[in-house]
Design a protein around this motif. Sequence first.
Motif, mmCIF file in Angstrom:
data_model
loop_
_atom_site.group_PDB
_atom_site.id
_atom_site.type_symbol
_atom_site.label_atom_id
_atom_site.label_comp_id
_atom_site.label_asym_id
_atom_site.label_seq_id
_atom_site.Cartn_x
_atom_site.Cartn_y
_atom_site.Cartn_z
ATOM 1 N N LEU A 136 103.133 98.944 117.789
ATOM 2 C CA LEU A 136 102.817 98.788 119.207
ATOM 3 C C LEU A 136 103.390 99.949 120.020
ATOM 4 N N ILE A 140 101.028 102.964 121.826
ATOM 5 C CA ILE A 140 101.033 103.077 123.289
ATOM 6 C C ILE A 140 101.670 104.388 123.752
ATOM 7 N N SER A 141 102.851 104.704 123.247
ATOM 8 C CA SER A 141 103.576 105.859 123.774
ATOM 9 C C SER A 141 103.138 107.193 123.185
ATOM 10 N N ARG A 146 94.928 102.087 124.776
ATOM 11 C CA ARG A 146 94.970 100.996 125.753
ATOM 12 C C ARG A 146 95.692 99.800 125.134
ATOM 13 N N TRP A 147 96.273 98.949 126.003
ATOM 14 C CA TRP A 147 97.044 97.791 125.545
ATOM 15 C C TRP A 147 96.270 96.889 124.598
ATOM 16 N N ALA A 150 96.096 98.613 121.248
ATOM 17 C CA ALA A 150 97.430 98.712 120.649
ATOM 18 C C ALA A 150 97.911 97.358 120.135
ATOM 19 N N LEU A 151 97.677 96.300 120.904
ATOM 20 C CA LEU A 151 98.075 94.960 120.458
ATOM 21 C C LEU A 151 97.289 94.525 119.224
ATOM 22 N N SER A 154 98.728 96.404 116.275
ATOM 23 C CA SER A 154 100.038 95.845 115.940
ATOM 24 C C SER A 154 99.908 94.506 115.214
#
Length: 186
Positions: A136, A140-141, A146-147, A150-151, A154
Amino acid sequence: MSGPATGAPRGETAPARARPSVLATHAVLACLGGFFFLGSFSYPWTTVEDGTVGPGALPRVAGLALLLIGLAMLRREARTGTVLEGDGHVEEETERTDAEHRTVRRKLAVVSAALVATAVLIPFLGMLPTLAALTLFLTISVERLRWPVALTASLGVLVVCYLLFGVLLRVPLPLGVFDPALWGAV
């Protein structure tokens, strides 16, 4: 005009030669494989209770494979060398700006720090939650996804690692604070 770091004109292939940095890399891989292979003999190949594959099988096979592959790559590099252009050799690119070089160095530093933090957190949070958190964080970093994406990535890492190691291979993973034995003692 000469090609980068080769002295050969652009469009021509530079002559192959053994590079010390590549030789050292292959030697380190072979040594690492040798250490895993030798270390695996402190664990049994099979379990005594039911004769299934024991804890020494994976490091022994993987270590031997890494040792043999590293030695083969070391031999190939020493005998024939590699072509400098197009073989993955990092060459100085004049097209990149200083800002792009800083971005690459920043990403490398962030990923390195995240891996160290992951190694520190595994005993506390357990393997699966820590790998999911690492995925995650990096998506993201570093990758700037996008969230929702990424979720999803993860969660995918969490599920695949659980199914592969926990269900299929039955490897006992560190559970950290999620260990039922820890909560049973409280």
